[in-house]
Design a protein around this motif. Structure first.
Motif, mmCIF file in Angstrom:
data_model
loop_
_atom_site.group_PDB
_atom_site.id
_atom_site.type_symbol
_atom_site.label_atom_id
_atom_site.label_comp_id
_atom_site.label_asym_id
_atom_site.label_seq_id
_atom_site.Cartn_x
_atom_site.Cartn_y
_atom_site.Cartn_z
ATOM 1 N N ASN A 136 -42.000 46.710 84.027
ATOM 2 C CA ASN A 136 -40.924 47.794 83.837
ATOM 3 C C ASN A 136 -40.154 47.283 82.540
ATOM 4 O O ASN A 136 -39.842 48.155 81.886
ATOM 5 N N ARG A 179 -40.063 49.010 78.894
ATOM 6 C CA ARG A 179 -38.975 49.659 78.593
ATOM 7 C C ARG A 179 -37.626 49.739 77.475
ATOM 8 O O ARG A 179 -37.405 49.822 76.658
ATOM 9 N N HIS A 217 -38.983 51.667 89.139
ATOM 10 C CA HIS A 217 -40.237 51.516 88.142
ATOM 11 C C HIS A 217 -39.166 52.970 88.010
ATOM 12 O O HIS A 217 -39.071 53.134 86.417
ATOM 13 N N LEU A 222 -37.005 53.740 84.861
ATOM 14 C CA LEU A 222 -36.833 54.680 83.336
ATOM 15 C C LEU A 222 -36.348 55.630 83.347
ATOM 16 O O LEU A 222 -36.370 55.882 81.922
#
Length: 203
Positions: free
Chosen positions: A75, A79, A131, A135
């Motif tokens: 994650n 990102r 997760h 985001l």
């Protein structure tokens, strides 16, 4: 500023320790993707990483612990890739398309992301939520800032962020995971048209 990374006992890891921990995470990514959570084992992860089984416990307390940290690691990396790419855009639309492009490249290089996130639904639901919420968090904030600058129309930033995230994930699944690992140009062009329709202020 360099991120401080800790071992299973809370100690701060040396540069060598950080490298070994990342090697275990990379091995876990492959093992969980290939075998699934329940068939994966600490032995298989350490074998794939090329370290002794005892070494594993210096960095992770259990199989679930390394799974959860793997979700966090993937994650964070996706990102970062998207933020780095989108920051090069001079308009919100350009930023969106660059961010999506980075997401597609990352998932092409790490197709295990899809499989691992879906395993999290049953293995570690809290990490599934983590997760997607992480985001969405930066995405919603970026859209709010764009609204304030008048770069986009009168949209609901939360609904828009989640809707566009869903579009990116499904297109990645269709053309990267189930396809040849790339997103065709005509798909990118159609995605650009959709994003433009969603974001651009009415004329």
């Amino acid at each position: 500023m360099t991120e401080v990374v800790h071992g299973a006992d809370g100690r701060t890891l040396s540069a060598r320790g950080v490298e070994t921990r990342q090697r275990l995470l990379n091995a876990a990514e492959q093992v969980f993707a290939d075998l699934g959570y329940h068939e994966a084992s600490i032995v298989k992860i350490t074998e794939a990483a090329g370290v002794g089984q005892g070494t594993f416990y210096l960095y992770f307390a259990s199989k679930k612990d390394v799974f959860d940290d793997l979700v966090r690691d993937l994650n964070r990396r996706v990102r970062f890739a998207m933020k780095e790419a989108s920051s090069q855009g001079t308009t919100r639309l350009e930023a969106e398309l660059l961010g999506f492009g980075a997401y597609f490249r990352f998932t092409s290089e790490h197709p295990a992301l899809y499989r691992i996130v879906r395993q999290a639904e049953f293995v570690s639901p809290e990490m599934l939520h983590f997760h997607y919420e992480k985001l969405a968090e930066g995405y919603v904030e970026g859209l709010r800032e764009s609204i304030a600058r008048g770069e986009v129309g009168d949209i609901d930033p939360e609904v828009t962020a989640w809707a566009l995230m869903a579009a990116g994930e499904m297109l990645g699944m269709r053309f990267i995971l189930w396809g040849d690992g790339t997103v065709p140009e005509h798909v990118e062009l159609e995605l650009a048209r959709i994003i433009r329709c969603v974001l651009e202020p009415p004329q």
